[in-house]
Design a protein around this motif. Structure first.
Motif, short mmCIF file in Angstrom:
data_model
loop_
_atom_site.label_atom_id
_atom_site.label_comp_id
_atom_site.label_asym_id
_atom_site.label_seq_id
_atom_site.Cartn_x
_atom_site.Cartn_y
_atom_site.Cartn_z
N GLY A 140 71.24 39.52 -12.18
CA GLY A 140 71.83 38.24 -12.57
C GLY A 140 71.13 37.08 -12.16
N CYS A 141 71.80 35.93 -12.54
CA CYS A 141 71.21 34.68 -12.21
C CYS A 141 71.85 34.06 -11.32
N LEU A 142 71.17 33.34 -10.27
CA LEU A 142 71.92 32.41 -9.24
C LEU A 142 71.60 31.08 -9.52
N PRO A 143 72.87 30.37 -9.43
CA PRO A 143 72.36 28.84 -9.67
C PRO A 143 71.84 28.33 -8.63
N PRO A 144 71.38 26.87 -8.51
CA PRO A 144 70.92 26.20 -7.44
C PRO A 144 71.92 25.80 -6.61
N ASP A 145 73.20 25.54 -6.68
CA ASP A 145 74.33 25.23 -5.74
C ASP A 145 74.46 26.33 -4.93
N VAL A 155 64.50 29.96 -15.69
CA VAL A 155 64.15 31.06 -16.01
C VAL A 155 65.03 32.14 -16.59
N SER A 156 64.42 33.12 -17.30
CA SER A 156 65.38 34.06 -18.06
C SER A 156 65.36 35.31 -17.08
N CYS A 157 66.42 35.78 -16.83
CA CYS A 157 66.96 36.77 -15.70
C CYS A 157 67.36 37.93 -16.62
N PHE A 158 67.10 39.24 -16.01
CA PHE A 158 67.69 40.41 -16.48
C PHE A 158 69.17 40.62 -15.77
N CYS A 159 70.27 40.78 -16.54
CA CYS A 159 71.55 40.81 -15.75
C CYS A 159 72.42 42.02 -16.22
N ALA A 160 72.82 42.84 -15.25
CA ALA A 160 73.81 43.95 -15.35
C ALA A 160 74.53 44.11 -14.26
N LEU A 167 77.29 43.02 -15.60
CA LEU A 167 78.10 41.94 -16.20
C LEU A 167 77.04 40.74 -16.37
N CYS A 168 77.19 39.88 -17.53
CA CYS A 168 76.38 38.87 -17.96
C CYS A 168 77.57 37.64 -18.04
N PRO A 169 77.00 36.34 -18.24
CA PRO A 169 77.67 35.22 -18.34
C PRO A 169 78.68 35.26 -19.39
N ASN A 170 78.02 35.91 -20.51
CA ASN A 170 78.86 35.78 -21.79
C ASN A 170 79.59 36.90 -22.12
N GLY A 171 80.15 37.95 -20.96
CA GLY A 171 80.70 38.94 -21.32
C GLY A 171 80.15 40.11 -21.96
N GLU A 172 78.80 40.02 -21.85
CA GLU A 172 77.77 41.16 -22.62
C GLU A 172 77.82 42.12 -21.40
N SER A 173 77.80 43.44 -21.33
CA SER A 173 77.69 44.37 -20.36
C SER A 173 76.39 44.55 -20.05
N ARG A 174 75.47 44.29 -20.59
CA ARG A 174 73.93 44.36 -20.50
C ARG A 174 73.21 43.62 -21.18
N GLY A 175 72.26 42.58 -20.67
CA GLY A 175 71.62 41.60 -21.26
C GLY A 175 70.75 40.65 -20.48
N THR A 176 70.57 39.49 -20.96
CA THR A 176 70.04 38.25 -20.25
C THR A 176 70.69 37.01 -19.98
N CYS A 177 70.36 36.40 -19.01
CA CYS A 177 70.91 35.17 -18.74
C CYS A 177 69.90 34.23 -18.23
N GLU A 178 70.11 32.84 -18.21
CA GLU A 178 69.17 32.03 -17.91
C GLU A 178 69.65 31.11 -16.84
N THR A 179 68.67 30.67 -15.91
CA THR A 179 69.27 29.81 -14.81
C THR A 179 69.07 28.38 -15.38
N LYS A 180 69.80 27.62 -14.37
CA LYS A 180 69.61 26.13 -14.52
C LYS A 180 68.22 25.75 -13.78
N PRO A 181 67.75 24.51 -13.99
CA PRO A 181 66.53 24.09 -13.06
C PRO A 181 66.73 24.38 -11.70
N GLY A 182 65.92 25.05 -10.92
CA GLY A 182 66.05 25.15 -9.42
C GLY A 182 66.89 26.67 -9.22
N HIS A 230 58.66 34.43 -12.84
CA HIS A 230 58.35 34.73 -14.27
C HIS A 230 59.68 35.11 -14.83
N ASP A 231 59.89 34.94 -16.29
CA ASP A 231 61.07 35.72 -16.69
C ASP A 231 61.22 37.25 -16.50
#
Length: 489
Positions: A64-69, A19-24, A26-41, A96-97
């Motif tokens: 942000g995105c929350l990983p399954p673990d 699932v694609s998520c809105f992140c703010a 902070l985002c995983p790639n150091g972006e100040s505002r954008g999107t991130c994508e979760t792993k399956p689950g 949904h995204d």
């Protein structure tokens, strides 16, 4: 912990899709505002936290995105979960995204981030208490100031009496109901001489702060009349050059009731005419001023403070004063009727302190005390006799001089061998429809001839035929203009 994951799996929260998520912010790639994508689950999350910084409350929101673990029932639930131990609220989704862009979980009470919050709270409470104490002290001070008249600045608060006519008189009322209240304006007045005495009142000449004043003293049986006159004088907007200037009213510590007004040395119109004649210009000027004042009383004025219609109800030559410029002013408002006040007293007996001036409808008891117009038309009748009374002492252009002053209807009473009484006035005014004698020579003067027409209309037996005060004022002003034009020709 395994049991928790088993329960979570049974709850259906995990999903094998990405699932694609809105992140703010902070985002995983150091972006100040954008999107991130979760792993399956994994899931998208929204976290809120209320904090207080330097006394100001604000809401922090993270996406942000929350990983399954990293998921557990302690972090994320399908419904909003408030973590009271952290002051945060978290809500997750994977439907949904960018589904977390529409989540706003509830939060617990705001969490203070610095020690200044408690300090500010203590300061606020302390300042509130101090302010409240200050307000109480100020209120107590002004209450004492009002009750103890030593604090009232009478010297600067009221205009000089000699200049008070024609200006806004400052209304200052006093009431002393307890013996310990010892200071009123009456203690600053030096009584000189008694200048008049009636059934319920005495009038004295006095001096206040070096200026002459008139002091009207009511006896204890006339409290109703005193209160009515004070109320009328204190009516909003009741200021006119030809209405006696009011200064103050008091009930002194010995229970005497006073009204202090401007002083006019010429005295009443009756007293003045008894020893003085007037010329035609003075006659017209006197009547013009009084007609203007009567219309002012009868007129309702709409403003921030509404002036109601007022009937004088006691027009006679003793209740009219002659001022220093030979203009006249209405005084003695003890019988005046304020039409904004509902009165339970509908008595019509002795509505005028001098029964010579009572309108026919009073005398034949057809007067309707429930209508405003009845009082207005009665004032007009009394005013017509004032016109006659002054005209009878006028040295007109033809050189006519009436050397003997006469009160209206005195000659008619004498010629019919009648004593002054209600029955006598009823017989003359109503039964015989007699009015004061009009000198035939007056009609030879243009100005006086017009005044005669006004008198005849205004003392008509039928009150509905009489002028209104506005029409009276306009007609007399017309005579005044014509008189001025003749003087300039």
């Amino acid at each position: 912990m395994d049991n928790l994951f088993d329960d979570f799996a049974k709850f259906g929260a995990a999903s094998e899709k990405k699932v694609s998520c809105f992140c703010a912010p902070l985002c995983p790639n150091g972006e100040s505002r954008g999107t991130c994508e979760t792993k399956p689950g994994g899931k998208c999350f929204t976290a809120t936290e209320k904090i207080i910084e330097y006394g100001n409350e604000k809401l922090n929101v993270e996406y942000g995105c929350l990983p399954p673990d990293a998921m557990s029932l302690l972090q994320c639930n399908i419904v909003a979960k408030v973590h009271n131990n952290t002051g945060k609220g978290v809500e997750c989704c994977n439907t949904h995204d960018y589904c977390n862009n529409f989540l706003l979980p509830s939060t617990p009470h705001a969490k203070s981030t610095d020690r200044s919050t408690n300090i500010n709270l203590h300061i606020f409470l302390a300042s509130t208490v101090i302010s409240l104490i200050g307000v109480i002290i100020i209120v107590i001070y002004f209450i004492k100031k009002k009750l103890r008249y030593e604090e009232v600045d009478l010297e600067n608060g009221i205009p000089e009496v000699e200049n008070i006519t024609g200006r806004e008189a400052v209304v200052v009322s006093f009431s002393v109901e307890n013996s310990w209240r010892t200071r009123t304006i009456i203690h600053d007045i030096e009584f000189d001489t008694q200048i008049a005495k009636g059934k319920f009142t005495e009038i004295w000449r006095g001096t206040w702060r070096g200026d002459p004043v008139a002091i009207k003293i009511y006896n204890k049986d006339a409290e109703k009349e005193w209160k009515n006159e004070v109320d009328i004088f204190q009516t909003p907007l009741l200021k006119h050059d030809c209405i006696l200037a009011y200064i103050a009213s008091t009930i002194s510590d010995d229970k005497k009731m006073h009204i202090i007004t401007a002083y006019h040395s010429a005295g009443s119109l009756r007293r003045f005419l008894n020893t003085n004649t007037v010329n035609q210009s003075e006659l017209i000027e006197m009547i013009t001023g009084l007609a203007s004042a009567l219309n002012f009383l009868h007129m309702e004025m709409l403003a921030l403070k509404t002036k109601p219609r007022v009937a004088h109800n006691n027009i006679n030559s003793s209740s009219i004063l002659v001022m220093e410029n030979k203009r006249c002013c209405f005084s003695d408002l003890s019988q005046a009727k304020n039409f904004s006040v509902v009165s339970k007293d509908n008595s019509i007996e002795y509505m005028n302190s001098d029964i010579r001036y009572l309108a026919p409808e009073y005398l034949n008891k057809s007067f309707d005390p429930l209508t405003d117009e009845s009082f207005m038309k009665a004032d007009i009748y009394s005013f017509s006799l004032i016109i006659w009374e002054i005209m009878n002492r006028c040295e007109d252009a033809l050189g006519i001089v009436n050397t003997t002053y006469t009160i209206p209807y005195d000659d008619e009473l004498k010629s019919n061998n009648l004593e002054l009484s209600l029955n006598s006035m009823q017989e003359i005014v109503v039964s015989r429809n007699i009015r004061p004698h009009i000198n035939s020579e007056w009609a030879q003067n243009v100005g006086l001839k017009e005044l005669i027409k006004i008198m005849l209309e205004c003392w008509n037996q039928d009150s509905s035929v009489r002028f209104t005060s506005l029409r009276l004022k306009k007609n007399i002003l017309k005579i005044e203009r014509q008189n001025c034009e003749r003087k300039t020709d």
